[in-house]
Each structure stands twice: as C-alpha cells, then as structure tokens.
Design a protein around this motif. Structure first.
Motif, PDB file in Angstrom:
ATOM      1  N   THR A  41      34.188  30.291  31.392  1.00 29.44           N
ATOM      2  CA  THR A  41      33.694  30.436  32.768  1.00 29.44           C
ATOM      3  C   THR A  41      33.963  29.202  33.625  1.00 29.44           C
ATOM      4  O   THR A  41      34.503  29.336  34.735  1.00 29.44           O
ATOM      5  N   ARG A  45      36.367  29.059  36.952  1.00 28.65           N
ATOM      6  CA  ARG A  45      35.845  28.622  38.249  1.00 28.65           C
ATOM      7  C   ARG A  45      36.688  27.480  38.813  1.00 28.65           C
ATOM      8  O   ARG A  45      36.957  27.435  40.022  1.00 28.65           O
ATOM      9  N   TYR A  46      37.093  26.586  37.958  1.00 23.19           N
ATOM     10  CA  TYR A  46      37.956  25.485  38.397  1.00 23.19           C
ATOM     11  C   TYR A  46      39.289  26.026  38.905  1.00 23.19           C
ATOM     12  O   TYR A  46      39.807  25.570  39.941  1.00 23.19           O
ATOM     13  N   SER A  49      38.852  27.371  42.319  1.00 24.39           N
ATOM     14  CA  SER A  49      38.795  26.322  43.349  1.00 24.39           C
ATOM     15  C   SER A  49      40.187  25.766  43.644  1.00 24.39           C
ATOM     16  O   SER A  49      40.507  25.448  44.798  1.00 24.39           O
ATOM     17  N   HIS A  99      36.758  41.142  40.620  1.00 28.35           N
ATOM     18  CA  HIS A  99      36.514  40.065  39.657  1.00 28.35           C
ATOM     19  C   HIS A  99      35.684  40.612  38.489  1.00 28.35           C
ATOM     20  O   HIS A  99      34.468  40.762  38.599  1.00 28.35           O
ATOM     21  N   SER A 146      30.677  39.579  43.717  1.00 33.44           N
ATOM     22  CA  SER A 146      30.870  38.160  43.995  1.00 33.44           C
ATOM     23  C   SER A 146      31.310  37.885  45.434  1.00 33.44           C
ATOM     24  O   SER A 146      31.503  36.735  45.805  1.00 33.44           O
ATOM     25  N   ARG A 175      27.315  35.602  41.578  1.00 32.23           N
ATOM     26  CA  ARG A 175      26.735  34.497  42.342  1.00 32.23           C
ATOM     27  C   ARG A 175      25.922  34.948  43.551  1.00 32.23           C
ATOM     28  O   ARG A 175      25.207  34.142  44.146  1.00 32.23           O
TER      29      ARG A 175
END
Length: 221
Positions: A41, A45-46, A49, A99, A146, A175
């Motif tokens: 995870t 997420r990185y 970004s 997603h 999301s 989120r």
C-alpha cells in the motif's frame, strides 16, 4: 525497507525482485497485514504521488499496478486455503471507480479468515451489484471509493444494500470513508474501515462473535 525502494522495483516491472522481498518478509515472520499495509500500500501510494507530480508516466503507473496485482495473487496462493467458516463477503468498487487493488487485498484478508469472498473489482453498476447480492446472500458487503465525485453513487449503493432482507454488514473502505460518514447519518450496519488495520480488527471481532454464537448454540443443545 523504504516504500520508495519497493516502488522503484514495481515501476521497473521487476517481478522476481519484488517477490524475493515479499518472501524475505514472510520468512522473517511478517503477516498479511504487514505485507499489504506496510509494503504494497505505501509503495503504491508513493507511485500515485509520483504520477500526480508528473515524475512518472501513466504507462509507468500501469506497469506498477499490474505487477502489484500479480503480487497480491501470488501471495494469496502462498497462504493456501483457510478452513471455511460459512460466511460470505462480496467486495466491489462503485460505478466509475477504477482503483481496485486495495479491495483485492481486502478480499485476501477475508479469505484468510475463512470467508468465501467474491471480488467484483472496479466499476460495478449498482443494478448488477444488487442483483448479485440478492441471489448470493452475502453476510458482508465491502464498498470502496477514492474519488470525491463518486460519493453520490456511494450513497445510492449504501441505501440499496441497507434494504436487503438478510441485512448484511456494509463496510466502507477508502480515503473518503470518514468525510462520507461525517456528512451523512449512516445506517446502523455501516462499518467504517478506512484502512486495512481497521478491517483486520473488524474481522477479528466478527470471528470472536461467531465463536460466542457457536458456544451458545452448543450449550443450548
């Protein structure tokens, strides 16, 4: 290991290097929650970004996502089949939501606890989701969203599943879970699970509740 390093391996499509890292974690005693919540995870997420800041291309993101999907399946195969507990869960993304990797990890966690879990993936229209729920009769339904402009659809899904006769638990992941619940009075069966840790806690509590029910049934015979 830093998420950035694992992300680099994913972006580079280095499947065997990624798998070797996961095997090393498992060999050191890491459980599924660690593999999913502390390795895959944060790496994804990185990567998200990096894509948002135009450091990588959408093609790079697709390579990483496809490899992550493969790693989840390979890890679940490594776990083997858990003893069935008779419980059913259906897991899906609302219409328009693409997603689905997090939800695939959720399905693996359910199966590890003995649930029969159907993973419907991304972008499932409500009419088909509801028809499946009516015929299959799940004990829990997991929904993921999301993107903020999908929230109106999420409300429709929650309302429709909340009227099912078997009254399944409705788990909201993603989120946007907390903002959704903060602005809406949710049904009693709606369970916020913004992360995999919260889901694991809910699964553990459900297992304990099931054990108590079985104990009461045996003692009443």
């Amino acid at each position: 290991m830093e998420p950035e390093h694992f992300a680099e391996l994913l972006i580079g499509g280095q499947a065997e290097a990624c798998w070797a890292k996961i095997e090393a974690f498992v060999g050191a005693g890491a459980n599924s929650l660690f593999i999913f919540d502390r390795v895959l995870t944060p790496a994804m997420r990185y990567i998200g970004s990096l894509w948002e800041h135009n450091v990588i291309t959408v093609a790079d993101e697709h390579v990483a996502s496809g490899l992550c999907d493969l790693l989840i399946s390979r890890y679940e195969a490594l776990l083997g089949k858990a003893p069935a507990n008779g419980r059913r869960a259906m897991l899906l993304c609302v219409e328009g939501e693409t997603h689905a990797l997090g939800l695939k990890m959720v399905a693996a966690l359910f199966r590890e606890q003995g649930w029969e879990a159907r993973f419907y993936g991304a972008d499932l229209p409500l009419e088909y989701a509801l028809a499946s729920a009516l015929s299959w009769k799940p004990d829990a339904i997991g929904l993921s969203v999301s993107i903020v402009y999908h929230l109106p659809r999420l409300r429709d899904y929650v309302d429709a599943f909340g009227r099912l006769p078997r009254e399944p638990a409705i788990l909201l992941g993603g989120r946007l879970t907390e903002p959704y619940l903060a602005h809406r009075r949710a049904a009693e069966r709606v369970v916020p699970t913004p992360g995999l840790l919260e889901l694991s806690e809910w699964l553990a509590a459900d297992t304990e509740r099931g054990a108590r029910r079985t104990s009461r049934e045996l003692s009443g015979r």
